[in-house]
Write a protein that holds these residues in place. Structure first.
Motif, PDB file in Angstrom:
ATOM      1  N   GLY A 108       0.788  -1.219   0.000  1.00  0.00           N
ATOM      2  CA  GLY A 108       0.000   0.000   0.000  1.00  0.00           C
ATOM      3  C   GLY A 108       0.820   1.268   0.000  1.00  0.00           C
ATOM      4  O   GLY A 108       0.333   2.343  -0.361  1.00  0.00           O
ATOM      5  N   LEU A 109       2.083   1.170   0.413  1.00  0.00           N
ATOM      6  CA  LEU A 109       2.950   2.349   0.510  1.00  0.00           C
ATOM      7  C   LEU A 109       3.899   2.501  -0.668  1.00  0.00           C
ATOM      8  O   LEU A 109       4.684   3.444  -0.714  1.00  0.00           O
ATOM      9  N   ILE A 110       3.819   1.608  -1.624  1.00  0.00           N
ATOM     10  CA  ILE A 110       4.829   1.551  -2.675  1.00  0.00           C
ATOM     11  C   ILE A 110       4.910   2.841  -3.480  1.00  0.00           C
ATOM     12  O   ILE A 110       5.991   3.290  -3.855  1.00  0.00           O
ATOM     13  N   ASP A 111       3.753   3.478  -3.754  1.00  0.00           N
ATOM     14  CA  ASP A 111       3.784   4.716  -4.523  1.00  0.00           C
ATOM     15  C   ASP A 111       3.925   5.955  -3.647  1.00  0.00           C
ATOM     16  O   ASP A 111       4.097   7.062  -4.158  1.00  0.00           O
ATOM     17  N   ARG A 112       3.854   5.793  -2.353  1.00  0.00           N
ATOM     18  CA  ARG A 112       4.087   6.907  -1.437  1.00  0.00           C
ATOM     19  C   ARG A 112       5.566   7.023  -1.090  1.00  0.00           C
ATOM     20  O   ARG A 112       6.150   8.107  -1.120  1.00  0.00           O
ATOM     21  N   LEU A 113       6.168   5.903  -0.733  1.00  0.00           N
ATOM     22  CA  LEU A 113       7.558   5.912  -0.292  1.00  0.00           C
ATOM     23  C   LEU A 113       8.547   5.639  -1.424  1.00  0.00           C
ATOM     24  O   LEU A 113       9.710   6.023  -1.332  1.00  0.00           O
ATOM     25  N   GLY A 114       8.094   4.962  -2.454  1.00  0.00           N
ATOM     26  CA  GLY A 114       8.981   4.662  -3.567  1.00  0.00           C
ATOM     27  C   GLY A 114       9.703   3.342  -3.402  1.00  0.00           C
ATOM     28  O   GLY A 114       9.870   2.819  -2.304  1.00  0.00           O
ATOM     29  N   THR A 118      11.134   4.340  -9.693  1.00  0.00           N
ATOM     30  CA  THR A 118      10.171   4.244 -10.799  1.00  0.00           C
ATOM     31  C   THR A 118       8.754   4.583 -10.385  1.00  0.00           C
ATOM     32  O   THR A 118       7.820   4.321 -11.141  1.00  0.00           O
ATOM     33  N   LYS A 119       8.564   5.147  -9.221  1.00  0.00           N
ATOM     34  CA  LYS A 119       7.185   5.332  -8.739  1.00  0.00           C
ATOM     35  C   LYS A 119       6.436   6.355  -9.595  1.00  0.00           C
ATOM     36  O   LYS A 119       6.999   7.306 -10.128  1.00  0.00           O
ATOM     37  N   ASN A 120       5.126   6.093  -9.720  1.00  0.00           N
ATOM     38  CA  ASN A 120       4.189   6.982 -10.413  1.00  0.00           C
ATOM     39  C   ASN A 120       4.455   7.141 -11.906  1.00  0.00           C
ATOM     40  O   ASN A 120       4.078   8.148 -12.494  1.00  0.00           O
ATOM     41  N   LEU A 121       5.090   6.157 -12.515  1.00  0.00           N
ATOM     42  CA  LEU A 121       5.267   6.172 -13.965  1.00  0.00           C
ATOM     43  C   LEU A 121       4.491   5.012 -14.582  1.00  0.00           C
ATOM     44  O   LEU A 121       4.252   3.987 -13.941  1.00  0.00           O
ATOM     45  N   THR A 122       4.082   5.173 -15.838  1.00  0.00           N
ATOM     46  CA  THR A 122       3.443   4.071 -16.543  1.00  0.00           C
ATOM     47  C   THR A 122       4.489   3.022 -16.896  1.00  0.00           C
ATOM     48  O   THR A 122       5.693   3.261 -16.802  1.00  0.00           O
ATOM     49  N   LEU A 123       4.011   1.859 -17.360  1.00  0.00           N
ATOM     50  CA  LEU A 123       4.944   0.793 -17.733  1.00  0.00           C
ATOM     51  C   LEU A 123       5.866   1.233 -18.855  1.00  0.00           C
ATOM     52  O   LEU A 123       7.061   0.938 -18.846  1.00  0.00           O
ATOM     53  N   GLU A 124       5.317   1.941 -19.841  1.00  0.00           N
ATOM     54  CA  GLU A 124       6.128   2.345 -20.974  1.00  0.00           C
ATOM     55  C   GLU A 124       7.152   3.413 -20.579  1.00  0.00           C
ATOM     56  O   GLU A 124       8.295   3.400 -21.035  1.00  0.00           O
ATOM     57  N   GLU A 125       6.746   4.356 -19.727  1.00  0.00           N
ATOM     58  CA  GLU A 125       7.674   5.387 -19.278  1.00  0.00           C
ATOM     59  C   GLU A 125       8.814   4.781 -18.466  1.00  0.00           C
ATOM     60  O   GLU A 125       9.977   5.150 -18.630  1.00  0.00           O
ATOM     61  N   THR A 126       8.466   3.856 -17.591  1.00  0.00           N
ATOM     62  CA  THR A 126       9.480   3.214 -16.761  1.00  0.00           C
ATOM     63  C   THR A 126      10.481   2.465 -17.627  1.00  0.00           C
ATOM     64  O   THR A 126      11.695   2.551 -17.426  1.00  0.00           O
TER      65      THR A 126
END
Length: 538
Positions: free
Chosen positions: A345-351, A476-484
């Motif tokens: 649950g914290l993956i996109d908050r903390l990175g 890589t947080k908050n990026l789409t698959l293609e952007e990442t």
């Protein structure tokens, strides 16, 4: 280091396309979102089968009924009984990516589930150790197909803001399978017959039953559909599940155009064809270095001992009552699941980077504490040292659950471009199986001969893991698959995808997050070269 550059906050490539006033509860087609997440849950339970297997084998070693039936397996035979599932996985790896890319993610999951169900029936009906070993080989063989396709499909159909947490939950649910196995075995322990171990063996096939009957109704991956020329179906799938059925929604157009541009770039510009392509470019070599490393780290951080040989550790510290051993194992699985879900649950908050480093540092500290406690008890027989060892096992499990359980799958899937995703994910799983086989053969023998001294090896290895992750993990947080995926391929890849797919859906004056990373990539390469130059001089 390279990873540190990306630790800074960045704007997501899609967040400006989301309507802040539209929540899940006021969505016009709420049932579509609920249905999508229900399908994703059906895919997530694939990981439960794997977790169930490890916990079941751990628990069976505490059952007198199982040990008596199979004539108290020696450490080497016990290693084979544990490792054979992963040997079965190795046998299927050459075929898994071709099935995932050929017949689609959904049908590959169904095929894997069918093989696992057959294997669970044979395992529950085993009349000899050879039959039991053969069934476990088949479980591993079928699991490879399902485990290759399921997390990719989760990642490729998820609503973008929920993609990372849901994909991270996939591997976290390994612990849910472990909980079910641990407490099922605890419940059947008092059955004074072979059904004490046959019932847990049969229940291993339950997730497969659900997938065989329900997975036919799953949406197929839009990325797979586009790769097969079925663009209209892919657009309709994105629209139905991500935008109230509106194909002209900016988010849907963004995803659709980005997918088309990335797949076209992968196939025409990079020509990513065949296994050799995994290592043919600098960007791909960076990916594989990280992927292979985190796959090894996920199994060689001491967790293999607690996952498969906890009963042996407990026996070494004079906790020999099977009821107590099973109870500790059952509580530990619940504790592990809790921490893995919190981290998901914290993956996109903390990175990713912060969680990876926090996890491995915590694992090292807890493992050092376990080593000291084990040594004190082994050398001096102090009961308090045994109790502290159990406490540190729980702390170790919490630290491990912060990243090494939930993040490894989501990070692997998101840094691979579409045409490499199935093959790269197969290499990831293949590496895990090799690491597991090594662990399952060596751990019982090493523990029998070295006892607490064996722990010192892991202390040194985990310290190396921290250094590696600090140097190479890219945020890589908050990026789409293609952007990442584009982050690893440099300026040309970013400009190609940006020019083909992103511009049509960005508002005036806005800039894709991948465009912003062009300058960062140049800076990173300069820093990397300077670092290598200084290292050579030193």
């Amino acid at each position: 280091m390279a990873g540190g550059i990306f630790a800074a906050e960045r704007q997501s490539g899609f967040t400006h396309l989301l309507d802040p006033n539209k929540k899940w509860f006021n969505n016009k087609r709420l049932h579509s979102l609920i249905t999508l997440n229900a399908w994703i849950v059906l895919l997530l339970i694939t990981s439960c089968t794997n977790g169930y297997d490890g916990s079941m084998m751990n628990s069976l070693q505490s059952l007198p009924q199982w040990k008596d039936y199979f004539n108290h397996p020696s450490p080497s035979k016990l290693g084979l009984l544990n490792a054979i599932q992963n040997i079965g996985s190795l046998a299927a790896y050459p075929f898994a990516p071709y099935l995932s890319d050929g017949i689609g993610r959904r049908r590959t999951v169904i095929l894997g589930a069918s093989i696992m169900l057959l294997a669970a029936v044979i395992q529950a009906a085993a009349q000899s150790v050879g039959m039991f070993i053969g069934a476990r080989f088949l479980i591993g063989f079928g699991l490879t197909f399902a485990a290759n396709a399921a997390p990719m499909l989760v990642s490729e159909i998820s609503y973008p803001p929920y993609r990372a947490p849901l994909t991270a939950t996939y591997n976290s649910l390994w612990n849910l399978g472990a909980i079910i196995a641990a407490w099922t075995t605890f419940g059947t322990f008092r059955i004074n017959s072979t059904w004490a171990w046959r019932i847990p063996s049969a229940l291993q096939g339950l997730p497969s039953v659900l997938q065989i009957f329900l997975a036919w109704f799953l949406p197929e991956s839009p990325r797979w559909l586009v790769s097969r020329g079925r663009e209209e179906q892919a657009l309709n799938t994105l629209a139905y599940y991500h935008a109230d059925g509106n194909p002209d929604d900016p988010l849907v157009q963004y995803e659709f155009n980005e997918i088309k541009a990335a797949i076209e770039f992968d196939s025409n510009v990079v020509a990513n064809i065949g296994w050799k392509s995994l290592f043919s470019t600098p960007g791909n070599r960076k990916r594989m270095r990280i992927i292979i490393a985190i796959a090894i780290f996920s199994q060689w951080s001491g967790n293999g001992i607690a996952s498969y040989y906890l009963n042996q550790i407990l026996t070494d510290i004079d906790i020999t009552d099977p009821t107590v051993q099973l109870l500790i194992n059952g509580i530990l699985t619940i504790w592990s699941l809790l921490w893995a879900l919190v981290a998901s649950g914290l993956i996109d908050r903390l990175g990713r980077r912060l969680l990876f480093l926090s996890s491995t540092i915590g694992v090292l500290l807890a493992w050092i504490a376990q080593t000291v406690s084990f040594a004190v008890f082994w050398e001096h027989g102090i009961p308090a040292a045994a109790h502290s060892l159990i406490a540190f096992i729980f702390l170790f499990s919490a630290a491990y659950g912060l990243a090494l359980s939930p993040l490894i799958v989501v990070y692997t899937v998101e840094i691979l471009p579409y045409h490499l995703r199935a093959k790269g994910f197969t290499v990831f799983n293949f590496t895990i199986s090799l690491a597991l086989i090594f662990n399952q053969y060596t751990n019982p023998i090493a523990l029998a001969h070295l006892a607490w001294k064996y722990y010192i090896i892991y202390c040194c290895w985990i310290a190396f893991e921290i250094v590696f992750l600090y140097c190479y993990v890219v945020e890589t947080k908050n990026l789409t698959l293609e952007e990442t995926a584009a982050l690893f391929d440099g300026k040309a890849a970013i400009e190609e995808i940006t020019g083909n797919g992103f511009g049509s859906v960005l508002h005036d004056g806005q800039e894709s997050s991948t465009e912003k990373n062009v300058a960062q990539l140049t800076e990173i390469e300069d820093i990397r070269r300077d670092s290598q130059s200084m290292t050579k001089k030193a």
